[in-house]
Design an enzyme around this catalytic site. Structure first.
Site, PDB file in Angstrom:
ATOM      1  N   TRP A 138       0.847  -1.196   0.000  1.00  0.00           N
ATOM      2  CA  TRP A 138       0.000   0.000   0.000  1.00  0.00           C
ATOM      3  C   TRP A 138       0.885   1.249   0.000  1.00  0.00           C
ATOM      4  CZ3 TRP A 138      -1.227   3.439   4.343  1.00  0.00           C
ATOM      5  CH2 TRP A 138      -2.187   4.403   3.999  1.00  0.00           C
ATOM      6  N   ASP A 419     -14.268   1.069  -5.212  1.00  0.00           N
ATOM      7  CA  ASP A 419     -13.125   0.782  -4.338  1.00  0.00           C
ATOM      8  C   ASP A 419     -13.225  -0.622  -3.737  1.00  0.00           C
ATOM      9  OD1 ASP A 419     -10.824   1.252  -2.860  1.00  0.00           O
ATOM     10  OD2 ASP A 419     -11.501   3.172  -2.063  1.00  0.00           O
ATOM     11  N   ASN A 421     -11.240  -2.173  -0.198  1.00  0.00           N
ATOM     12  CA  ASN A 421     -10.209  -1.724   0.736  1.00  0.00           C
ATOM     13  C   ASN A 421      -9.615  -2.741   1.696  1.00  0.00           C
ATOM     14  OD1 ASN A 421      -9.320   0.986   0.387  1.00  0.00           O
ATOM     15  ND2 ASN A 421     -11.411   1.652   0.750  1.00  0.00           N
ATOM     16  N   ASP A 488      -2.556   5.398  -3.216  1.00  0.00           N
ATOM     17  CA  ASP A 488      -2.957   6.448  -2.276  1.00  0.00           C
ATOM     18  C   ASP A 488      -1.791   7.380  -1.972  1.00  0.00           C
ATOM     19  OD1 ASP A 488      -5.565   5.714  -2.068  1.00  0.00           O
ATOM     20  OD2 ASP A 488      -5.307   4.494  -0.272  1.00  0.00           O
TER      21      ASP A 488
HETATM   22  C1  GLA Z   1      -9.219   4.100  -0.366  1.00  0.00           C
HETATM   23  C2  GLA Z   1      -8.930   4.849  -1.658  1.00  0.00           C
HETATM   24  C3  GLA Z   1      -8.905   6.331  -1.370  1.00  0.00           C
HETATM   25  C4  GLA Z   1     -10.216   6.766  -0.754  1.00  0.00           C
HETATM   26  C5  GLA Z   1     -10.493   5.961   0.505  1.00  0.00           C
HETATM   27  C6  GLA Z   1     -11.873   6.257   1.040  1.00  0.00           C
HETATM   28  O1  GLA Z   1      -8.145   4.174   0.498  1.00  0.00           O
HETATM   29  O2  GLA Z   1      -7.747   4.402  -2.242  1.00  0.00           O
HETATM   30  O3  GLA Z   1      -8.655   7.052  -2.557  1.00  0.00           O
HETATM   31  O4  GLA Z   1     -11.239   6.584  -1.695  1.00  0.00           O
HETATM   32  O5  GLA Z   1     -10.409   4.563   0.250  1.00  0.00           O
HETATM   33  O6  GLA Z   1     -12.170   5.534   2.180  1.00  0.00           O
END
Ligand code: GLA
Length: 645
Positions: A138, A419, A421, A488
């Protein structure tokens, strides 16, 4: 590489072999377990009596045309097992690539179990090679690594559910020690699959190399009932004599001309604003509108509201699963925000994470069994969320319905950021004990299917793929998504490396890059605004900073740079890309784009940290036409570090 053909067993040698002779070192396009070979196999099948011996007999070859392009099918059968297998070779002459896959069909009367069903093998002649692969984590995705292929195996893979941050389903093999960007032999491949995958590189006894690639065999199992079939994902393979750069341009062309969703393939990606770094979970209508007014003044074309607009989403502990508007955050409803943003002349986009659920959600309270779980075992949480079992048709249907309602009930939503996550754990489906090991694949098929249905019902919709940054950036998702949020980490100097790695496998028109605030939220580092812009201009430009707080000077710079990007955009997004000087931690970096006709070119040149004035000032341009003269149109020099004082 050996020049002596005798070192590489031939097809006639294969045909002359006695039935029980071991066949290591032969070049096989699809080794199966059951042949007298100890190669890493592509296929393992067990029959109803538990036998795993497969013996394929050639049946026929068929040459077909699909979308005007030739496809060769080689058909094999194992009558004892009742298995039929078609090897597909779809030829893309324009891009000089072949898409390899197989279709496995149960042609018998007993249930078969596929224990391993990879897409293809690539045999390379005896020689000394290096494998080039992409790895990260990440915030540090797409690091390019090379290592010598030596006796024993090298395996790169994901077992996390998505194609992953840790390894990317792209690879290249080069003669040992060759590193030139623009020259040299490269064999390469990219797997069009967004779930668990594996690529194994094996040096055989005669120094030949066997590469097998496909769906991750670990914890995979597939029950194939009589008459059923399973098609594996495509492995795109190619060869270039123009180094990794040449290989990347072939892959870029394939994305642009074949793989990306057809309706937006040629559409220039809009300059976007995303409010995540500015507002986090604290989404409120007035504050989003204030940002939107600013964004419109800057020349932004698409305004995206990120996480925090739905359910009880005040933080990451609640709300996922409930894709309905939170009325206390958007009291006028989503429609009025959508309309206001359209009135400002921008498109409207919104964030969703449809494969996830917080236990604190109405969805989970109603359907706790919809999340992956194992009976009697505690579930592991990632970011306080669980993964929905997208292998279940009812989960797919329910999430499709929620997304469909979102897209049709609030005016025209132009864009979704989809997304994902967290990694998957306790990947169980106790209600379907026979199908538990199929979920890794069925989930991904379900995700593709929901994308396909949304795209067909809302043809104007653009989709951005995201998985905690670049955890699901692969050729598979790019059949359904138009672009990817690749990391990110928005620190411009780090981004140079990440974007370089990403572009080995994927095209600039799919690569979303934001200009964010300094000190950078993730790294704490400071870089000048122009540098941040020039790095983000390498692909699809976006702004992710809190523009409400930007000074008049910064806003003026932003307006000018967005305007400049729009002029360069056709060449950047649709041109051929050449890394003239790949990025280093300290030192120069340069990347060039050349229009299809070769009549225009854009060059970005950077000096990353290091001593002022000591950076490279020259780079040899590539891909230009020999005859015409080019006129220099713009010239901007910025430094990567804030100047003293
Ligand atoms: C992930 C995405 C970010 C954002 C967050 C929101 O980390 O990569 O760009 O959208 O989620 O929770």
């Amino acid at each position: 590489m050996s020049d002596n053909p005798a070192d590489y067993p031939s097809v006639s040698a294969w045909n002359r072999r006695s039935e029980r002779e071991f066949v290591d070192g032969f070049p096989l396009a699809y080794p199966v377990f059951g042949e007298a070979s100890f190669k890493e196999p592509c296929l393992v099948v067990s029959g109803s009596d538990g036998s795993r011996v497969v013996r394929l007999e050639f049946v026929e070859d068929r040459l077909r045309e699909v979308d005007g392009r030739p496809v060769l099918d080689l058909v094999f059968r194992d009558d004892l097992l009742g298995l039929s297998i078609e090897h597909r070779f779809a030829v893309f002459a324009e891009q000089d690539l072949i898409a390899r896959s197989v279709v496995l069909q149960n042609a018998g009367s007993e249930v078969l179990t596929l224990e391993r069903a990879l897409s293809a093998a690539i045999p390379l002649p005896p020689g000394e090679y290096d494998a080039w692969t992409l790895h990260g984590q990440w915030g540090r995705e797409f690091g390019l690594f090379s290592r010598p292929l030596l006796p024993a195996k090298f395996v790169t893979e994901s077992r996390r559910g998505t194609s992953s941050h840790e390894a990317h389903p792209w690879f290249a093999v080069r003669p040992r020690g060759e590193t030139a960007e623009h020259s040299g032999s490269v064999w390469f491949g990219s797997l069009a699959w967004s779930g668990n995958w594996q690529a194994a590189f094996e040096v055989e006894r005669n120094d030949a190399v066997n590469i097998v690639v496909g769906i991750q065999p670990f914890d995979f199992g597939w029950r194939l009932a009589p008459g059923e079939q399973l098609a594996t994902p495509e492995l795109l393979v190619g060869y270039s004599e123009e180094g990794l750069g040449g290989a990347s341009r072939q892959l870029h062309q394939y994305e642009a001309q074949v793989q990306l969703p057809e309706n937006h393939r040629e559409r220039l990606r809009p300059v976007l604003y995303n409010s995540w770094e500015a507002t986090g979970f604290d989404v409120r209508a007035e504050q989003q509108l204030a940002l939107a007014r600013r964004a419109a003044e800057l020349g932004i074309e698409l305004f995206v509201v990120d996480d925090g607009w739905f359910g009880a989403r005040d933080n990451d502990r609640a709300g996922l699963g409930d894709w309905t508007v939170n009325p206390s955050k958007l009291p006028g409803g989503l429609r009025s925000l959508v309309d206001e943003i359209h009135k400002l002349g921008m498109q409207f986009g919104i964030w969703v994470e449809p494969e996830m659920v917080n236990p604190d959600s109405d969805l989970y309270r109603a359907h706790p069994d919809w999340a992956y779980h194992a009976n009697g075992r505690e579930s592991t949480f990632g970011r306080n969320q669980l993964v929905l079992n997208f292998a279940r048709p009812d989960v797919q249907a329910a999430m499709y319905e929620q997304l469909r309602n979102l897209l049709k009930d609030h005016g025209r939503i132009d864009f979704l950021k989809w997304d994902h996550n967290r990694n998957w754990t306790e990947v169980g489906w106790p209600e379907e004990p026979d199908r538990q090991r199929e979920v890794w694949v069925r989930h991904v098929q379900g995700v593709y299917d929901v994308h396909a249905r949304l795209r067909s019902e809302f043809p104007w919709l653009m989709i951005e793929a995201c998985a905690g940054g670049g955890g699901r950036s692969d050729l598979g998702i790019l059949r359904w998504a138009d672009q990817v949020w690749i990391s990110d980490n928005t620190d411009a100097a780090d981004r140079l490396q990440i974007q370089y790695g990403y572009s080995r496998a994927h095209s600039p028109r799919t690569m979303v890059c934001w200009v964010t605030d300094v000190p950078n939220q993730q790294t704490g580092r400071i870089a000048p605004l122009e540098f941040r812009f020039h790095v983000a201009m390498q692909g699809v430009l976006g702004i992710g900073g809190d523009i409400g707080e930007w000074s008049a000077t910064d806003l003026a710079i932003a307006r000018r740079m967005i305007e400049q990007y729009k002029q360069l955009r056709p060449v950047v997004q649709h041109g051929r890309q050449y890394w003239l000087v790949p990025p280093a931690a300290v030192g120069p970096c340069a990347v060039q784009y050349v229009s299809a006709a070769g009549d225009a070119s854009v060059v970005f040149m950077y000096q990353v940290r290091g001593i002022r004035g000591a950076g490279a000032r020259r780079a040899r341009l590539r891909g230009l036409n020999a005859a015409p003269r080019y006129r220099r149109d713009g010239w901007a020099v910025e430094r990567a570090e804030r100047r003293k004082g």
